[in-house]
Design an enzyme around this catalytic site. Structure first.
Site, PDB file in Angstrom:
ATOM      1  N   LYS A 105       2.805  -9.446  -2.788  1.00 33.17           N
ATOM      2  CA  LYS A 105       1.246  -9.560  -3.216  1.00 33.17           C
ATOM      3  C   LYS A 105       0.505  -9.205  -2.388  1.00 33.17           C
ATOM      4  O   LYS A 105      -0.822  -8.794  -2.661  1.00 33.17           O
ATOM      5  CB  LYS A 105       1.070 -11.244  -3.673  1.00 33.17           C
ATOM      6  CG  LYS A 105      -0.414 -11.608  -4.219  1.00 33.17           C
ATOM      7  CD  LYS A 105      -0.620 -10.772  -5.406  1.00 33.17           C
ATOM      8  CE  LYS A 105      -2.034 -10.870  -5.985  1.00 33.17           C
ATOM      9  NZ  LYS A 105      -2.454  -9.976  -6.945  1.00 33.17           N
TER      10      LYS A 105
ATOM     11  N   TRP B  58      10.565 -11.184   3.433  1.00 33.44           N
ATOM     12  CA  TRP B  58      10.450  -9.752   2.582  1.00 33.44           C
ATOM     13  C   TRP B  58      10.841  -8.676   3.760  1.00 33.44           C
ATOM     14  O   TRP B  58      10.144  -8.601   4.818  1.00 33.44           O
ATOM     15  CB  TRP B  58       9.166  -9.614   2.093  1.00 33.44           C
ATOM     16  CG  TRP B  58       8.769  -8.298   1.580  1.00 33.44           C
ATOM     17  CD1 TRP B  58       9.041  -8.554  -0.096  1.00 33.44           C
ATOM     18  CD2 TRP B  58       8.559  -7.104   1.688  1.00 33.44           C
ATOM     19  NE1 TRP B  58       8.689  -6.977  -0.486  1.00 33.44           N
ATOM     20  CE2 TRP B  58       8.416  -6.247   0.690  1.00 33.44           C
ATOM     21  CE3 TRP B  58       8.250  -6.480   3.020  1.00 33.44           C
ATOM     22  CZ2 TRP B  58       7.880  -5.014   0.610  1.00 33.44           C
ATOM     23  CZ3 TRP B  58       7.773  -5.173   3.070  1.00 33.44           C
ATOM     24  CH2 TRP B  58       7.699  -4.430   1.781  1.00 33.44           C
TER      25      TRP B  58
ATOM     26  N   GLU C 202       4.354  -0.621 -11.854  1.00 33.93           N
ATOM     27  CA  GLU C 202       4.833  -1.654 -11.049  1.00 33.93           C
ATOM     28  C   GLU C 202       5.322  -3.037 -11.716  1.00 33.93           C
ATOM     29  O   GLU C 202       6.379  -3.518 -11.236  1.00 33.93           O
ATOM     30  CB  GLU C 202       3.733  -2.067 -10.222  1.00 33.93           C
ATOM     31  CG  GLU C 202       2.593  -2.791 -10.711  1.00 33.93           C
ATOM     32  CD  GLU C 202       1.508  -3.159  -9.718  1.00 33.93           C
ATOM     33  OE1 GLU C 202       1.757  -3.196  -8.440  1.00 33.93           O
ATOM     34  OE2 GLU C 202       0.148  -3.485 -10.053  1.00 33.93           O
TER      35      GLU C 202
ATOM     36  N   ARG D 281       4.472 -14.300  -3.713  1.00 36.85           N
ATOM     37  CA  ARG D 281       4.047 -13.102  -2.669  1.00 36.85           C
ATOM     38  C   ARG D 281       5.071 -11.971  -2.689  1.00 36.85           C
ATOM     39  O   ARG D 281       4.845 -11.031  -2.094  1.00 36.85           O
ATOM     40  CB  ARG D 281       3.816 -13.952  -1.399  1.00 36.85           C
ATOM     41  CG  ARG D 281       2.624 -14.874  -1.312  1.00 36.85           C
ATOM     42  CD  ARG D 281       2.621 -15.588  -0.148  1.00 36.85           C
ATOM     43  NE  ARG D 281       2.036 -14.645   1.150  1.00 36.85           N
ATOM     44  CZ  ARG D 281       0.914 -14.223   1.305  1.00 36.85           C
ATOM     45  NH1 ARG D 281      -0.099 -14.772   0.829  1.00 36.85           N
ATOM     46  NH2 ARG D 281       0.621 -13.593   2.107  1.00 36.85           N
TER      47      ARG D 281
ATOM     48  N   HIS E 120      -3.165  21.922 -15.482  1.00 37.09           N
ATOM     49  CA  HIS E 120      -2.700  22.626 -14.363  1.00 37.09           C
ATOM     50  C   HIS E 120      -1.388  22.227 -13.909  1.00 37.09           C
ATOM     51  O   HIS E 120      -1.148  22.375 -12.439  1.00 37.09           O
ATOM     52  CB  HIS E 120      -3.924  22.196 -13.181  1.00 37.09           C
ATOM     53  CG  HIS E 120      -5.220  22.871 -13.414  1.00 37.09           C
ATOM     54  ND1 HIS E 120      -5.443  24.249 -13.567  1.00 37.09           N
ATOM     55  CD2 HIS E 120      -6.364  22.238 -13.929  1.00 37.09           C
ATOM     56  CE1 HIS E 120      -6.860  24.276 -13.763  1.00 37.09           C
ATOM     57  NE2 HIS E 120      -7.333  23.061 -14.146  1.00 37.09           N
TER      58      HIS E 120
ATOM     59  N   CYS F  30       6.212 -12.039   3.338  1.00 37.53           N
ATOM     60  CA  CYS F  30       6.812 -13.420   3.939  1.00 37.53           C
ATOM     61  C   CYS F  30       5.882 -14.523   3.720  1.00 37.53           C
ATOM     62  O   CYS F  30       4.585 -14.346   3.743  1.00 37.53           O
ATOM     63  CB  CYS F  30       7.153 -13.251   5.428  1.00 37.53           C
ATOM     64  SG  CYS F  30       8.266 -11.924   5.797  1.00 37.53           S
TER      65      CYS F  30
ATOM     66  N   GLU G 286      -5.434   3.532 -12.625  1.00 38.42           N
ATOM     67  CA  GLU G 286      -4.946   1.995 -12.507  1.00 38.42           C
ATOM     68  C   GLU G 286      -4.145   1.397 -13.720  1.00 38.42           C
ATOM     69  O   GLU G 286      -3.095   0.660 -13.531  1.00 38.42           O
ATOM     70  CB  GLU G 286      -6.156   1.067 -12.712  1.00 38.42           C
ATOM     71  CG  GLU G 286      -6.052  -0.529 -12.638  1.00 38.42           C
ATOM     72  CD  GLU G 286      -5.551  -1.042 -11.682  1.00 38.42           C
ATOM     73  OE1 GLU G 286      -5.047  -0.337 -10.592  1.00 38.42           O
ATOM     74  OE2 GLU G 286      -5.139  -2.105 -11.990  1.00 38.42           O
TER      75      GLU G 286
ATOM     76  N   LYS H 190      -0.403   0.193 -13.210  1.00 37.61           N
ATOM     77  CA  LYS H 190       0.157  -1.297 -13.648  1.00 37.61           C
ATOM     78  C   LYS H 190       1.404  -1.277 -14.573  1.00 37.61           C
ATOM     79  O   LYS H 190       2.155  -1.915 -14.348  1.00 37.61           O
ATOM     80  CB  LYS H 190      -0.850  -2.013 -14.810  1.00 37.61           C
ATOM     81  CG  LYS H 190      -2.254  -2.443 -14.233  1.00 37.61           C
ATOM     82  CD  LYS H 190      -2.088  -3.792 -13.543  1.00 37.61           C
ATOM     83  CE  LYS H 190      -2.026  -3.547 -12.170  1.00 37.61           C
ATOM     84  NZ  LYS H 190      -2.880  -3.386 -11.274  1.00 37.61           N
TER      85      LYS H 190
ATOM     86  N   ASN I 191       5.950 -14.348  10.355  1.00 40.01           N
ATOM     87  CA  ASN I 191       5.604 -13.197   9.647  1.00 40.01           C
ATOM     88  C   ASN I 191       4.805 -12.325  10.356  1.00 40.01           C
ATOM     89  O   ASN I 191       4.108 -12.726  11.519  1.00 40.01           O
ATOM     90  CB  ASN I 191       4.183 -13.803   8.709  1.00 40.01           C
ATOM     91  CG  ASN I 191       4.734 -14.736   7.538  1.00 40.01           C
ATOM     92  OD1 ASN I 191       5.953 -14.799   7.532  1.00 40.01           O
ATOM     93  ND2 ASN I 191       3.933 -15.094   6.818  1.00 40.01           N
ATOM     94  N   GLY I 192       4.943 -10.992  10.128  1.00 37.85           N
ATOM     95  CA  GLY I 192       4.489  -9.883  11.060  1.00 37.85           C
ATOM     96  C   GLY I 192       5.384  -8.939  11.446  1.00 37.85           C
ATOM     97  O   GLY I 192       6.581  -8.972  11.081  1.00 37.85           O
TER      98      GLY I 192
HETATM   99  O1  M6R Z   1      -4.937  -7.322  -1.381  1.00 40.90           O
HETATM  100  P1  M6R Z   1      -5.310  -5.945  -1.401  1.00 40.90           P
HETATM  101  O2  M6R Z   1      -6.358  -5.654  -2.637  1.00 40.90           O
HETATM  102  O3  M6R Z   1      -5.772  -5.361  -0.311  1.00 40.90           O
HETATM  103  O4  M6R Z   1      -4.060  -5.425  -2.160  1.00 40.90           O
HETATM  104  C1  M6R Z   1      -4.036  -3.987  -2.135  1.00 40.90           C
HETATM  105  C2  M6R Z   1      -2.873  -3.504  -2.921  1.00 40.90           C
HETATM  106  O5  M6R Z   1      -1.737  -3.940  -2.124  1.00 40.90           O
HETATM  107  C3  M6R Z   1      -2.510  -4.069  -4.233  1.00 40.90           C
HETATM  108  O6  M6R Z   1      -3.759  -3.634  -5.128  1.00 40.90           O
HETATM  109  C4  M6R Z   1      -1.407  -3.553  -4.820  1.00 40.90           C
HETATM  110  O7  M6R Z   1      -1.463  -2.218  -5.371  1.00 40.90           O
HETATM  111  C5  M6R Z   1      -1.237  -4.445  -6.553  1.00 40.90           C
HETATM  112  N1  M6R Z   1       0.236  -4.696  -6.567  1.00 40.90           N
HETATM  113  C6  M6R Z   1      -1.763  -3.628  -7.655  1.00 40.90           C
HETATM  114  O8  M6R Z   1      -1.417  -4.436  -8.490  1.00 40.90           O
END
Ligand code: M6R
Length: 608
Positions: free
Chosen positions: A603, A74, A488, A27, A504, A2, A481, A485, A100-101
């Site tokens: 984000k 959100w 997502e 975000r 395995h 949010c 990683e 990427k 927010n929260g």
């Molecule tokens: O702001 P942060 O680094 O704490 O965020 C952690 C994860 O939410 C963040 O890395 C998320 O996995 C990303 N979308 C990865 O691209």
């Protein structure tokens, strides 16, 4: 997640709020709304979907009042819908609130309020707040908000406007960031400085359990015990230019391409080539305690957790301090066994991730040294840790984290180098790693020159529905990683594995329809990775290998290769990840996905 924006001043609020909400789009959100005070009425509009829709909806209306508040939601409690979108109002329609929260005890509060006759419109937890304020209101809105918040459990960043006191905005926070922008006869509010930076860089950061009354000329802050708090004005650490796309099709591409500069910025003034070590100003006060730690626990989420895994390899290899890496969401709830000789380090781009913040609080409750590696200056984790290091990667807007990751690994390498030099690492070895670190930005630049070639591979990738990413040692977290990427932003299911684990289980998946990405640089496990490549080939798998320049052995075996320059083994992740970022990016572009705002993602994940 949010986003919140507010404005009070001489100008009409709507354009400023709309612009601010657009700056917060990155975000992630599913609905949006505004409330503005105009001619002694509370005007309100909200809608499911993108801000563009809201903008169209209000374009023909003549709303030029002030103050106003806006929100992007959100969904957590209740589906994305117009009714559940913020702002929410009380029964009389005289008070409007954005939040927010999460209000954890909202069910109980809602029942009590309903028993007193309050009528709820939405399924949200938020709506209890505005009805509580209504219930407590006598003739002082600030006092009513204070009483309401004293009953609330959970997290909140809220803005409130009301016809009762139409010349002010009230703001309060606990666990959800809020920043006040100080202008000339006007004030701005936002959950993220990006929403207001084009108006002012003079800001006041709100702290937890503070409630602030804002008029166009002044700010009065109190804490939830009703004591006066003195606030000071600071400067936002970025400008408007740094949050714009600057001609790139997507923020993600801009941020991938920024990495030669951002990795350099993370090292600037910290790398000591002659001495073969590093100096991190933010850790100096706790350095002695850190270097004597018997164990380091690194906690993080998502991409930052992958950087933490590389940190484990780096610190154990260079400094021989035992390191454990924990998902913050697990660490916070499992009553971890910690001793006073342990150090807990949180890694977070945003510095606001709810689980990581809670993990740090858990560590501090247990009396251990708590450190933070954050990108966002002044973020909650940065402020709540005993000491820490900023990444200096600049604002990261793309939801898929890229430049923050490479800066995290660079920063961890600096810490490992400095710790190592005070423990076991010779000056000569230290100088060699320092020299290699210095050459990293130039080497990333070289990899970026292969972008067009990687784009052609991405086209092939975009026809697949799944992929396997394999790596070993320092490059096992890079496989994780790379897979993250890909999934997502392109919605292709991708799994990362330590290469040797393939046999395995995952090997059962391998056939001609399963692309396999293997990181196969010439390091200590190069020969072993070649064997893994053979195993994939023997089963008809299609292989993309990330290799060192002039590699011939793998060229013969893989279907496609991407070359990266040679560097120290422990620094290879900073290079090997770059082609995988580009591969995910171009695959998502071929699939016409919303690269910067992938579905369902936010984000900064400020709820559990
Ligand atoms: O702001 P942060 O680094 O704490 O965020 C952690 C994860 O939410 C963040 O890395 C998320 O996995 C990303 N979308 C990865 O691209």
């Amino acid at each position: 997640m949010c986003g919140i924006v507010g404005y009070i001043g001489k100008r009409p609020a709507v354009p400023i709020l709309m612009n601010g909400l657009k700056r917060l789009e990155y975000r992630g959100y599913d609905s949006a709304g505004l409330a503005v005070i105009q001619n002694e009425t509370l005007w309100l509009t909200k809608r499911k979907g993108k801000i563009r829709g809201l903008e169209r909806q209000i374009s023909s209306l003549n709303i030029d009042g002030t103050p106003g508040i806006g929100h992007t939601r959100w969904a957590t409690h209740g589906e994305p819908s117009k009714i559940n979108a913020h702002p929410h109002t009380d029964c009389t329609g005289r008070i409007a609130l954005v939040h927010n929260g999460i209000i954890e005890n909202y069910r109980l509060l809602k029942k009590q309020l309903q028993a007193k006759g309050h009528v709820f419109q939405s399924e949200t937890d938020t709506e209890v707040l505005v009805h509580l304020i209504e219930m407590f209101y006598k003739d002082d809105l600030g006092a009513a908000i204070l009483k309401a918040l004293q009953l609330v459990e959970g997290t909140f960043g809220i803005l409130v406007i009301s016809l009762y006191e139409p010349d002010r905005i009230f703001a309060a926070r606990r666990g959800s960031p809020l920043v006040i922008g100080v202008g000339d006869g006007e004030m701005f509010l936002a959950s993220d400085g990006a929403a207001i930076v084009e108006h002012t860089r003079n800001v006041i950061y709100m702290e937890d359990d503070e409630i602030v009354m804002i008029s166009s000329e002044e700010i009065q802050a109190r804490n939830l015990k009703d004591e006066t708090v003195i606030k000071s004005v600071e400067e936002l650490p970025f400008d408007l230019e740094s949050i714009q796309k600057e001609g790139y099709a997507h923020y993600m591409l801009k941020e991938i391409r920024e990495q030669p500069r951002t990795t350099l910025d993370s090292m600037r003034g910290r790398l000591l080539l002659e001495e073969g070590t590093a100096k991190l100003g933010g850790l100096q006060n706790v350095w002695d305690r850190l270097r004597k730690s018997r164990r380091l626990i690194i906690t993080a989420c998502g991409t930052s957790w992958h950087a933490a895994l590389i940190g484990e390899y780096l610190i154990e290899t260079l400094a021989r301090i035992p390191v454990e890496v924990e998902y913050a969401s697990e660490f916070r709830y499992r009553d971890p066994v910690l001793s006073e000789n342990d150090t807990v380090m949180a890694i977070s781009q945003s510095g606001e991730t709810a689980d990581t913040l809670a993990a740090i609080r858990e560590a501090r409750c247990k009396g251990v040294l708590a450190l933070g590696l954050c990108n966002v200056v002044g973020s909650s984790i940065a402020r709540e840790t005993d000491a820490g290091v900023y990444l200096h990667a600049g604002p990261e807007i793309g939801v898929a984290s890229t430049k923050a990751f490479t800066s995290q690994v660079v920063t961890l390498a600096l810490i490992a180098l400095a710790l190592g030099r005070e423990r076991f690492l010779s000056a000569e070895d230290g100088r060699s790693i320092a020299r290699e670190l210095k050459s990293i930005p130039e080497k990333i630049l070289g990899i970026l020159e292969h972008a067009d070639y990687i784009r052609t591979i991405a086209e092939k990738f975009s026809h697949h529905h799944q992929a396997l990413y394999l790596g070993r040692g320092f490059n096992y977290p890079v496989a994780l990683e790379g897979a993250l990427k890909m999934k997502e932003i392109s919605y292709i299911h991708a799994e990362g594995y330590p290469a040797a684990e393939m046999k395995h289980g995952p090997i059962a998946l391998i056939d001609k329809n399963m692309p396999v990405v293997i990181i196969a640089v010439r390091d200590g496990v190069y020969d072993k990775v070649i064997s893994n490549i053979e195993e994939v080939k023997a089963r008809g798998g299609w292989i993309l290998a990330v290799v060192n320049q002039n590699d011939t052995l793998i060229r013969e075996r893989a279907d496609e290769i991407v070359e990266i320059p040679v560097t120290a083994n422990c620094l290879t992740p900073i290079l090997t990840v770059v082609p995988l970022q580009l591969l995910a990016y171009y695959t998502a572009v071929y699939k016409k996905c919303d690269v910067d705002q992938p579905r369902n993602l936010a984000k900064s994940v400020t709820v559990e």
